[in-house]
Design a protein around this motif. Structure first.
Motif, PDB file in Angstrom:
ATOM      1  N   UNK A  33     -50.524  -6.067  -9.262  1.00 37.03           N
ATOM      2  CA  UNK A  33     -50.420  -6.972  -7.952  1.00 37.03           C
ATOM      3  C   UNK A  33     -50.578  -6.060  -6.654  1.00 37.03           C
ATOM      4  N   UNK A  34     -51.519  -6.852  -5.716  1.00 39.92           N
ATOM      5  CA  UNK A  34     -51.322  -6.134  -4.444  1.00 39.92           C
ATOM      6  C   UNK A  34     -50.798  -7.116  -3.489  1.00 39.92           C
ATOM      7  N   UNK A  35     -49.423  -6.531  -2.977  1.00 44.49           N
ATOM      8  CA  UNK A  35     -48.512  -7.248  -2.203  1.00 44.49           C
ATOM      9  C   UNK A  35     -49.231  -7.541  -0.679  1.00 44.49           C
ATOM     10  N   UNK A  36     -48.466  -8.296  -0.216  1.00 45.90           N
ATOM     11  CA  UNK A  36     -48.703  -8.525   1.409  1.00 45.90           C
ATOM     12  C   UNK A  36     -48.815  -7.167   2.159  1.00 45.90           C
ATOM     13  N   UNK A  37     -48.178  -6.241   1.759  1.00 47.25           N
ATOM     14  CA  UNK A  37     -48.016  -4.839   2.528  1.00 47.25           C
ATOM     15  C   UNK A  37     -49.320  -4.031   1.953  1.00 47.25           C
ATOM     16  N   UNK A  38     -50.158  -4.390   0.993  1.00 45.08           N
ATOM     17  CA  UNK A  38     -51.526  -3.618   0.737  1.00 45.08           C
ATOM     18  C   UNK A  38     -51.111  -2.652  -0.303  1.00 45.08           C
ATOM     19  N   UNK A  39     -49.844  -2.732  -0.846  1.00 42.51           N
ATOM     20  CA  UNK A  39     -49.577  -1.616  -1.924  1.00 42.51           C
ATOM     21  C   UNK A  39     -49.500  -2.268  -3.388  1.00 42.51           C
ATOM     22  N   UNK A  40     -49.796  -1.201  -4.219  1.00 44.73           N
ATOM     23  CA  UNK A  40     -49.873  -1.668  -5.499  1.00 44.73           C
ATOM     24  C   UNK A  40     -48.373  -1.696  -6.115  1.00 44.73           C
ATOM     25  N   UNK A  41     -48.275  -2.864  -6.978  1.00 45.27           N
ATOM     26  CA  UNK A  41     -46.935  -3.015  -7.596  1.00 45.27           C
ATOM     27  C   UNK A  41     -47.716  -3.492  -9.312  1.00 45.27           C
ATOM     28  N   UNK A  42     -46.423  -3.352 -10.117  1.00 43.30           N
ATOM     29  CA  UNK A  42     -46.808  -3.584 -11.476  1.00 43.30           C
ATOM     30  C   UNK A  42     -46.247  -4.955 -11.759  1.00 43.30           C
ATOM     31  N   UNK A  43     -46.803  -5.713 -12.313  1.00 48.73           N
ATOM     32  CA  UNK A  43     -46.379  -7.312 -12.879  1.00 48.73           C
ATOM     33  C   UNK A  43     -46.033  -7.342 -14.065  1.00 48.73           C
ATOM     34  N   UNK A  44     -46.474  -6.645 -15.203  1.00 48.39           N
ATOM     35  CA  UNK A  44     -46.240  -6.699 -16.460  1.00 48.39           C
ATOM     36  C   UNK A  44     -46.952  -5.392 -17.192  1.00 48.39           C
ATOM     37  N   UNK A  45     -46.334  -5.135 -18.246  1.00 48.09           N
ATOM     38  CA  UNK A  45     -46.841  -3.668 -18.885  1.00 48.09           C
ATOM     39  C   UNK A  45     -46.199  -2.558 -18.400  1.00 48.09           C
ATOM     40  N   UNK A  46     -46.148  -1.533 -19.628  1.00 47.34           N
ATOM     41  CA  UNK A  46     -45.531  -0.365 -19.393  1.00 47.34           C
ATOM     42  C   UNK A  46     -46.498   0.842 -19.133  1.00 47.34           C
ATOM     43  N   UNK A  47     -47.771   0.639 -19.664  1.00 52.53           N
ATOM     44  CA  UNK A  47     -48.857   1.632 -19.649  1.00 52.53           C
ATOM     45  C   UNK A  47     -49.103   1.952 -20.798  1.00 52.53           C
ATOM     46  N   UNK A  48     -48.006   1.707 -21.790  1.00 55.06           N
ATOM     47  CA  UNK A  48     -48.375   2.238 -23.439  1.00 55.06           C
ATOM     48  C   UNK A  48     -48.730   1.002 -24.042  1.00 55.06           C
ATOM     49  N   UNK A  49     -49.705   1.148 -25.060  1.00 53.98           N
ATOM     50  CA  UNK A  49     -50.414  -0.150 -25.858  1.00 53.98           C
ATOM     51  C   UNK A  49     -49.120  -0.373 -26.781  1.00 53.98           C
ATOM     52  N   UNK A  50     -49.011  -1.532 -27.060  1.00 52.94           N
ATOM     53  CA  UNK A  50     -48.301  -2.010 -28.240  1.00 52.94           C
ATOM     54  C   UNK A  50     -47.648  -3.188 -28.151  1.00 52.94           C
ATOM     55  N   UNK A  51     -46.703  -3.541 -28.989  1.00 50.06           N
ATOM     56  CA  UNK A  51     -45.807  -4.883 -28.910  1.00 50.06           C
ATOM     57  C   UNK A  51     -44.375  -4.305 -29.113  1.00 50.06           C
ATOM     58  N   UNK A  52     -43.495  -4.562 -28.147  1.00 48.51           N
ATOM     59  CA  UNK A  52     -42.028  -4.593 -28.399  1.00 48.51           C
ATOM     60  C   UNK A  52     -41.090  -5.755 -28.143  1.00 48.51           C
TER      61      UNK A  52
END
Length: 602
Positions: A215-234
C-alpha cells in the motif's frame, strides 16, 4: 388407483423449479457463440459490441513458464467501464452509451531488453494517448477523476488526469521487489497486478512476482499489507505480514474497509481483518471444483484470479481454472453464478449458469450490483445482470424426460431465471398454453401447429420481452414420467395399481406408461384443450418398446382423456423380458429414444 390421480400428482411434481439468478450478455469483443476466439484491436469510436480486444497474454511472453499476466476491469460512479486491454498496450473505456475508446496508451510498448526490462521512454508528463504502456493489468478511477493504472511490465503505477496527462506515482521502472519505507516513486516494483482504493484514499496494490500486497500511505511511502515475499501457504490466523501468499492476482476492499486477496496460487480468497490478522474466506486450498451450496471455506477453487464485493456484502470470485464465477453470500455459502463445467463461448441473453466462459479472470461491480466479467480467453467483456428474466441455454425440454428435442402437442418445461412474473410464452410468435409458472421453471404445451426443425421462444412480462432462444422440434420424442428423485416410471399394472418393487407386474400382462411428446394425433385435438374421452385419440406415429432387453407389443399410444398434452403408452410385457425390481424400459419413435426408466417385473 386411476390414471387421473396419478397424473395430477406428476403435474404438481413437474412444476418444481431450478434456481439461478442472473442473465449474461456481451458488451465488448467479437468472438462468436461457439466459435473460434477473435483477438485483435479495433472499434474505437463505435459500439463496444463491435470492437475487438486482446486482453492479456495467456502465457508470459518474457518467461513462457510463468502464467502471470492479467487484465482487470472497473466501473466508475457514472457507470463508465474501464479495462486493461493489455496486449494492445492500452486502457480502454466503454461509456454509458456503449461506445468504446482508448484513454491511455499509444498501442506500442517501450523499448525493452531481452529480460523485458523497460529501457526506453514510457512517455511520462505527456499525453496519455502517446504514452507507452507495457502490458497494463488494471485501472481504477480515483474520486478526484484521475485514472490509476497498474502498468505491470513497466513496473509502475501511473495516473492520468482528467486533462489527459500521464505521470508515474509509484515505481522507478526497475523490476525488483518493492521497498517498504521508501518513497513510492523511488522504489522498484515487481509486476503490480491489481489495484484497490480504500475510503481514506490509501492505494493498495498486489504484486505477482513478490507474492505480496502493498500500500501507499498518506506519506507517499510503500508499506506491506500482506505477504512475506516468499511463495507458499503457512496458515491462517496470523499477522498478514507474516503470512505467505502465492501469486496474488486480484484484490478488493470490502464495505467494512477490509482487504480481500485472490491468493491465486494457493487457490484461496483471504481477508485481512482490522487487527491485521489474515483468514481464508473461500477455498480449502484444494485445486479442483467442489462445494457449491455449502460453506465457502470447504469449497474447492482453481486458480482464482480476482475478487470483488457488491454493496450487499456478496463476494464474487473469478474461479478462473474452473471457468466459473462464484458468489459467497453474507452467510458464507458459495454458489456458481456464471459459467458451466466446460470452457467455451456460451450464448447471450440466457441464464448465466447455462453460458460457458473461458478462463474468467477479472470482475467489477456497478452501482446496481450487476457484475462485469473479463472472459479472458474468449476475448470478451461480459455483463451479468441480476433480476432480469431469461431462459437457460438449452432450457426448453420435454416435460417428462427434461431432454431435447420437444414434440408438437407435448408438455414442455422451460428452465430459466426470474420467470415468476411471466405472463405469456410465445413460440414462433404465437402464445402457448401455460401450466405452472415459477421463478425457475415454466410448464407449457407446445402447440400442435409447431413445425419440426428449429423454433424460437420468447418470455413476456409486464416490463418487456426476454431475449429469444432457439430450440429443436421433432415429429415425436417421448419422455416417460418418473417418480421424483428416482428413475422409476410412473406406470400402472393391468389392475390399475401403481407399479413398484412391492407391487410388480407379471410377464405377459399389460402395463400403462404415462408420457408426453407422442406428436401428432388422430383425430386432431385443438392446442390448449383437454383430450376428449370419445373418440379415442391415438398417436399418428406408433413407438416401439423395449422391456428388459426384449421387444414389447405396443397396443395403444395416444393422449390421456381429460388432460392437455399428456399421453400414455400401453404395452404387453414380453415373456422374454428380464425380471426384477428395476427392469429397464424405453420407447423409440421418429428416430428418437426416450429416457430409460425402471419398473418391477416378476
Amino acid at each position: 388407483m386411476g390414471s387421473r390421480r396419478v397424473l395430477v400428482g406428476l403435474v404438481v411434481w413437474a412444476a418444481a423449479g431450478h434456481a439461478q439468478d442472473g442473465a449474461i450478455t456481451t458488451i465488448a469483443g467479437r468472438t462468436p457463440v461457439n466459435g473460434a476466439p477473435v483477438r485483435g484491436f479495433g472499434g474505437d469510436g463505435s459500439a463496444a459490441s463491435d470492437s475487438t480486444v486482446a486482453l492479456a497474454n495467456f502465457v508470459n511472453t518474457c518467461d513462457p513458464n510463468r502464467f502471470e499476466q492479467t487484465s482487470h476491469i472497473s466501473v466508475d460512479s457514472k457507470s463508465n467501464i474501464y479495462f486493461a486491454d493489455s496486449n494492445n498496450q492500452r486502457i480502454r473505456r466503454i461509456d454509458i452509451g456503449g461506445v468504446i475508446a482508448t484513454m491511455a496508451g499509444s498501442g506500442d510498448p517501450p523499448q525493452a531488453d531481452s529480460r523485458c526490462q523497460q529501457t526506453g521512454s514510457v512517455g511520462d508528463a505527456g499525453s496519455a494517448l502517446a504514452s507507452r504502456l507495457f502490458n497494463p493489468s488494471d485501472v481504477i478511477v480515483h474520486p478526484n477523476g484521475n485514472l490509476i493504472i497498474a502498468d505491470q511490465q513497466n513496473n509502475r503505477i501511473r495516473q492520468v488526469t482528467p486533462a489527459g496527462v500521464i505521470t508515474t506515482i509509484a515505481g522507478s521502472g526497475l523490476h525488483n521487489l518493492y521497498a517498504p519505507g521508501v518513497p513510492a516513486t523511488s522504489s522498484p516494483m515487481d509486476w503490480p497486478s491489481s489495484l484497490a482504493l480504500d475510503s481514506n484514499g490509501v492505494l493498495y496494490f498486489a504484486e505477482l512476482h513478490s507474492n505480496r500486497v502493498g500500500r501507499i500511505g498518506g506519506d507517499g511511502r510503500m508499506a506491506t499489507a500482506a505477504g512475506t515475499g516468499f511463495p507458499g501457504y503457512n496458515g491462517d490466523r496470523i499477522a498478514a505480514t507474516s503470512a505467505m501468499l502465492s501469486k496474488p492476482a486480484g484484490i478488493a476492499i470490502d464495505r467494512n474497509g477490509l482487504l480481500l486477496i485472490a491468493d491465486t496460487g494457493n487457490h484461496r480468497v483471504r481477508r485481512v481483518g482490522p487487527d491485521g490478522v489474515i483468514t481464508t474466506i473461500a477455498g480449502s486450498g484444494r485445486q479442483s471444483f467442489c462445494g457449491d451450496g455449502g460453506s465457502a471455506t470447504d469449497a474447492c477453487l482453481d486458480t482464482p484470479m480476482d475478487v470483488k464485493v457488491d454493496a450487499l456484502g456478496n463476494i464474487y470470485i473469478a474461479d478462473t481454472g474452473n471457468h466459473r464465477v462464484r458468489r459467497v453470500d453474507s452467510s458464507g455459502i458459495i454458489a456458481t453464478v456464471a459459467g458451466a463445467a466446460d470452457p467455451g463461448r456460451g450464448p447471450d441473453g440466457v441464464a448465466a449458469t447455462s453460458s460457458a466462459l473461458n478462463y474468467p479472470s477479472a470482475l467489477a461491480v456497478d452501482a446496481n450490483n450487476d457484475l462485469y466479467i473479463v472472459d479472458w480467453q474468449n476475448y470478451l467483456i461480459r455483463k451479468l445482470s441480476f433480476g432480469v428474466t431469461a431462459m437457460s441455454a438449452g432450457g426448453i425440454v420435454n416435460g417428462a424426460s427434461f431432454a431435447a428435442p420437444v414434440a408438437p402437442g407435448g408438455m414442455i418445461s422451460i428452465f430459466g431465471i426470474n420467470m415468476g412474473s411471466v405472463t405469456a410464452v410465445e413460440v414462433n410468435g404465437a402464445s402457448v398454453p401455460l401450466g405452472a409458472v415459477t421463478s425457475g421453471q415454466i410448464n407449457a404445451q407446445l402447440p400442435f401447429e409447431t413445425l419440426t426443425g428449429t423454433a424460437s421462444a420468447v418470455l413476456v412480462t409486464d416490463s418487456g420481452r426476454s431475449s429469444p432462444i432457439s430450440f429443436p422440434v421433432a415429429a415425436a420424442n417421448i419422455g416417460i414420467f418418473i417418480s421424483p428423485g428416482t428413475q422409476r416410471a410412473i406406470a400402472v399394472n393391468q389392475n390399475g395399481t401403481l407399479n413398484s418393487p412391492d407391487n410388480p407386474e407379471s410377464r405377459g400382462r399389460a402395463m400403462v406408461f404415462y408420457v408426453t411428446g407422442v406428436g401428432a394425433v388422430t383425430p386432431a385435438v385443438p392446442t390448449g384443450q383437454a383430450t376428449p374421452l370419445d373418440p379415442l385419440t391415438q398417436a399418428v406415429l406408433t413407438p416401439t418398446a423395449t422391456v428388459g432387453g426384449a421387444p414389447a407389443d405396443v397396443f395403444f399410444a395416444g393422449l390421456v382423456a381429460g388432460f392437455i398434452g399428456f399421453g400414455q403408452i400401453n404395452i404387453t410385457l414380453p415373456d422374454s423380458a428380464t425380471t426384477g425390481e428395476a427392469v429397464p424400459v424405453f420407447f423409440e419413435v421418429a428416430g428418437n429414444r426416450s429416457n430409460t426408466v425402471m419398473v418391477s417385473i416378476r
